[in-house]
Design a protein around this motif. Structure first.
Motif, PDB file in Angstrom:
ATOM      1  N   GLY A 138       0.797  -1.234   0.000  1.00 52.29           N
ATOM      2  CA  GLY A 138       0.000   0.000   0.000  1.00 52.29           C
ATOM      3  C   GLY A 138       0.821   1.272   0.000  1.00 52.29           C
ATOM      4  N   VAL A 139       1.901   1.267  -0.768  1.00 51.73           N
ATOM      5  CA  VAL A 139       2.779   2.443  -0.827  1.00 51.73           C
ATOM      6  C   VAL A 139       2.038   3.596  -1.497  1.00 51.73           C
ATOM      7  CG1 VAL A 139       4.906   3.364  -1.832  1.00 51.73           C
ATOM      8  CG2 VAL A 139       4.866   1.050  -0.869  1.00 51.73           C
ATOM      9  N   GLN A 140       2.139   4.764  -0.878  1.00 57.55           N
ATOM     10  CA  GLN A 140       1.437   5.946  -1.423  1.00 57.55           C
ATOM     11  C   GLN A 140       2.393   6.928  -2.107  1.00 57.55           C
ATOM     12  OE1 GLN A 140      -0.269   5.947   2.614  1.00 57.55           O
ATOM     13  NE2 GLN A 140      -1.993   6.995   1.672  1.00 57.55           N
ATOM     14  N   ILE A 141       3.643   6.891  -1.693  1.00 58.16           N
ATOM     15  CA  ILE A 141       4.662   7.731  -2.349  1.00 58.16           C
ATOM     16  C   ILE A 141       5.860   6.823  -2.617  1.00 58.16           C
ATOM     17  CG2 ILE A 141       6.187   9.728  -2.123  1.00 58.16           C
ATOM     18  CD1 ILE A 141       4.135  10.792  -0.002  1.00 58.16           C
ATOM     19  N   LEU A 142       6.229   6.710  -3.885  1.00 55.25           N
ATOM     20  CA  LEU A 142       7.324   5.809  -4.246  1.00 55.25           C
ATOM     21  C   LEU A 142       8.444   6.616  -4.890  1.00 55.25           C
ATOM     22  CD1 LEU A 142       8.446   2.914  -4.578  1.00 55.25           C
ATOM     23  CD2 LEU A 142       7.306   2.828  -6.809  1.00 55.25           C
TER      24      LEU A 142
END
Lengths: 217, 351
Positions: A138-142
Motif C-alpha cells: 500500500g505504498v502511497q509515495i514511491l
C-alpha cells in the motif's frame, strides 16, 4: 531562528563536524518544537547542500556524509518510531534494476533527517517485482533511484504496471518520484517515462515528498 | 592543412595540440556491436572475434577515428572473482561487491589477466583489430585503481574507507595499482594504441578537489608512468574543470569531459596542457533528430575545435544502446561537413 544558524549547520555538516552540528541542533530544540527545528535548521541546510552539489560546488561524498550526519543527529531527537514520523502516508524507495545504491542511500538520509520515515525496498529490483510489492504494502509515495539510462526507461514499465487510476477495491497508484544521473542529463526523461515528478538532488526529493504528503492528507 | 590524414595521424595531431585535417571524432560503440551482429550482449562479449568484427564494421560505416577495445566495466571485476549482472539493453553491472569486509584488504592479491576468460577475449579483440587496421588507433580501457573499489566494495563502503580508514585505503590502492598497470600494459602489448584511464571517482562531482589531491591524484601519479603507452583520463560524465591542472600534472594526455561543463571554458583552461574528449550528451542523444545532432556537433566544434587539442565524443565514454544508427550517422556527417580545419565558418558565424 536566523539565517546564520542553518548556515552554521550546513558548514558543520560539510566539515563532518558532528559535535558542532549536534550543538546547533540542541540549541535550536530548546527554542522550538522538533519538527519546526527541522524546518528552520536541517531542511534549509540540506537544500543548500543540494543546490551547491548541482552547481558543481561540492561533491557527492560531501552530500553523502552531510546527509548521514544529519540523519544520525535527527534520530537522537526524533526516533524512528516517533508518531511524528509514522503518522504519514506510506513512503518507499527502491533502485530499479541497477546494483548501485549510493543515490538511494543519500535520499534516505535526507528524508529521515527531515523527519520522514520510509521503507527501503533495496536495489536491483525488476519493474514487475517492485509493482507487486508496492501494491501489497500500500505504498502511497514511491521514490525511484537509477544510475543507468536503461533502468530509467524501466520506469515506464513500472508506471504501466501501477496504472494511473487505481482499482475498484479502492487502491490508488502511488505518486512516483524519480531521480538519478540520467534524469539530470535529460530534463524531459522523467516525463517520457511517466513519472509524476523528478528530484534533481536529495533535497528536492524531500520537497517533493513534502508536497505529496500534504496533498494526501 | 588540406590533405587527408589517417585516423591515427589525425588523433596524434590533435593530442599534440595542433590542427589536423579535420576534428577527429570517437564513437564509443561498445554496446552497439551486439546490435551490429544481432546478438544478445552477453553472447556478443563472449568472443573477441565478435567484438573485433563489429567494431571494424561500425568504424567502416561511420568513419570515426578510433576502434573501441572496451568490453564492459565489470569485466575487470570478473578477474577478482566478482559476478556480473546482465541486461538486454544496457551495460552490465557488477553484482554484490566481493569485498564485504575491510579486513580482507590485507590479504588481497592482484589477479592475473591471463586467468580471466573475458579479459583474454578482450585482448584477442584488440589483436584482431590491430591485424586488420594499423592506421586506426585502438583504445583500450583500464579502470583506475582509485575508482575500481566502487565495484569491489560498493560506493558507500568505499567512501567510508577513503574518509575513515586511510591505512586500509592505501593498502587497497597498492594492490589495485599493480592490477591496473598489468591490465593496461597487456592491452598495449596486444595492440592498443592508448589507454583510457577511467577514473570517475576523481571527478569533483564525486569527491572534493582537495581530497582528490591527497588520494586519486597521487594514485594516478604513481600509476600512469608505469603504463607503457599514452593515456587519456576519463571522468565518465563527471566534472573536470576544478582539477584540470592536476590532471595535466599526472602525465595524462587528455581528459574526457562532461556535458555539465562549458566546453569553451574547459578549452580555455586546458589549452596546450590537456586535450579534451567530449562532450556530447549521450543521454539526450536518445531522442536527437538529425538537426539536433548537427546543432550539438557544430556547437562543440565551435567551442573547442580551434587550435587542435580536441576530439569530439560523447561525454560518458559509452554511447547508450538506445541511440539510433540515424543519429550516429548524423553526428558523423556533421563532423565531415563542418569539422575541416581551419574552421573558418566559426569566425564567419560570429560576424
Amino acid at each position: 531562528m536566523n539565517n546564520a544558524a542553518w548556515q552554521d549547520f550546513e558548514v558543520a555538516l560539510l566539515a563532518m563536524d558532528r559535535i558542532r552540528a549536534r550543538a546547533l541542533l540542541r540549541t535550536e530544540r530548546l527554542e522550538e518544537a522538533v519538527v519546526s527545528s527541522l524546518e528552520s535548521l536541517v531542511i534549509p541546510s540540506l537544500e543548500q547542500i543540494g543546490i551547491r552539489w548541482e552547481a558543481g560546488e561540492i561533491s557527492l561524498a560531501q552530500v553523502y556524509m552531510a546527509g548521514r550526519i544529519a540523519e544520525e543527529l535527527v534520530d537522537e531527537f526524533l526516533p524512528p518510531m516517533s508518531p511524528q514520523r509514522t503518522d504519514q502516508p506510506k513512503i518507499a524507495i527502491a533502485v530499479l534494476e541497477d546494483c548501485h545504491a549510493l543515490g538511494k542511500r543519500i535520499v534516505i538520509s535526507a528524508l529521515r533527517a527531515s523527519g520522514y520515515e520510509l521503507t527501503d525496498f533495496g536495489h536491483g529490483l525488476t519493474a514487475v517485482d517492485l509493482a507487486r510489492r508496492v501494491k501489497r504494502e500500500g505504498v502511497q509515495i514511491l521514490l525511484i533511484s537509477v544510475l543507468m539510462l536503461h533502468s530509467a526507461l524501466r520506469v515506464a514499465e513500472l508506471r504501466k504496471l501501477l496504472g494511473d487510476s487505481g482499482d475498484c477495491a479502492g487502491w490508488l497508484p502511488p505518486r512516483l518520484i524519480v531521480g538519478g544521473a540520467p534524469f539530470l542529463f535529460d530534463s524531459r526523461l522523467w516525463r517520457d517515462v511517466g513519472a509524476d515528478a523528478m528530484g534533481r538532488n536529495a533535497a528536492e526529493a524531500v520537497s517533493l515528498v513534502k508536497e505529496a504528503v500534504e496533498e494526501q492528507k | 592543412m588540406s590533405s587527408a590524414m589517417t585516423p591515427l595521424q589525425r588523433v596524434l595531431t590533435a593530442l599534440g595540440h595542433q590542427e589536423a585535417d579535420r576534428v577527429p571524432f570517437f564513437l564509443f560503440l561498445s554496446l552497439h556491436g551486439a546490435r551490429e551482429l544481432g546478438m544478445p550482449l552477453r553472447q556478443y562479449f563472449s568472443r573477441g572475434e565478435n567484438v573485433a568484427e563489429a567494431q571494424l564494421r561500425m568504424q567502416n560505416r561511420y568513419g570515426h577515428d578510433c576502434l573501441d577495445g572496451f568490453f564492459y566495466a565489470p569485466a575487470e571485476i570478473e578477474a577478482w572473482g566478482g559476478e556480473v549482472v546482465w541486461f538486454e539493453d544496457g551495460p552490465p553491472n557488477s553484482a554484490t561487491p566481493f569485498l564485504s569486509d575491510v579486513r580482507a584488504i590485507a590479504g588481497l592479491k592482484p589477479p592475473r589477466v591471463e586467468e580471466t576468460p573475458v579479459l583474454v577475449e578482450a585482448l584477442k579483440a584488440i589483436s584482431l583489430m590491430k591485424e586488420q587496421s594499423s592506421l586506426i588507433p585502438i583504445l583500450g580501457v583500464a579502470i583506475s585503481p582509485f575508482s575500481l573499489p566502487v565495484m569491489q566494495m560498493g560506493f558507500e563502503a568505499y567512501l567510508q574507507l577513503i574518509l575513515e580508514q586511510p591505512e586500509a585505503f592505501w593498502q587497497l590502492m597498492r594492490v589495485n595499482e599493480e592490477w591496473c598497470v598489468s591490465w593496461a600494459n597487456a592491452q598495449l602489448s596486444a595492440g592498443a594504441t592508448a589507454i583510457a584511464y577511467f577514473d570517475p571517482v576523481s571527478s569533483p562531482t564525486v569527491i572534493p578537489p582537495d581530497l582528490y589531491r591527497k588520494t586519486g591524484f597521487l594514485v594516478a601519479c604513481r600509476t600512469l608512468p608505469r603504463i607503457l603507452g599514452p593515456t587519456v583520463t576519463h571522468l565518465a560524465s563527471g566534472r573536470a574543470l576544478p582539477i584540470l591542472d592536476d590532471l595535466a600534472a599526472t602525465g595524462t594526455a587528455g581528459v574526457g569531459v562532461s556535458a555539465l561543463e562549458d566546453l569553451a571554458e574547459l578549452k580555455r583552461v586546458a589549452s596546450g596542457k590537456l586535450a579534451l574528449l567530449g562532450n556530447l550528451n549521450g543521454i539526450q542523444m536518445r531522442h536527437w533528430t538529425a538537426a539536433d545532432a548537427e546543432r550539438e556537433v557544430k556547437q562543440a566544434i565551435a567551442k573547442a575545435g580551434k587550435g587542435g587539442g580536441f576530439i569530439l565524443a560523447d561525454n560518458h565514454g559509452e554511447i547508450p544502446w538506445q541511440v539510433s544508427e540515424g543519429t550516429l550517422s548524423a553526428i558523423a556527417d556533421t563532423v565531415r561537413r563542418w569539422g575541416h580545419y581551419p574552421l573558418d565558418w566559426i569566425d564567419e558565424s560570429l560576424t
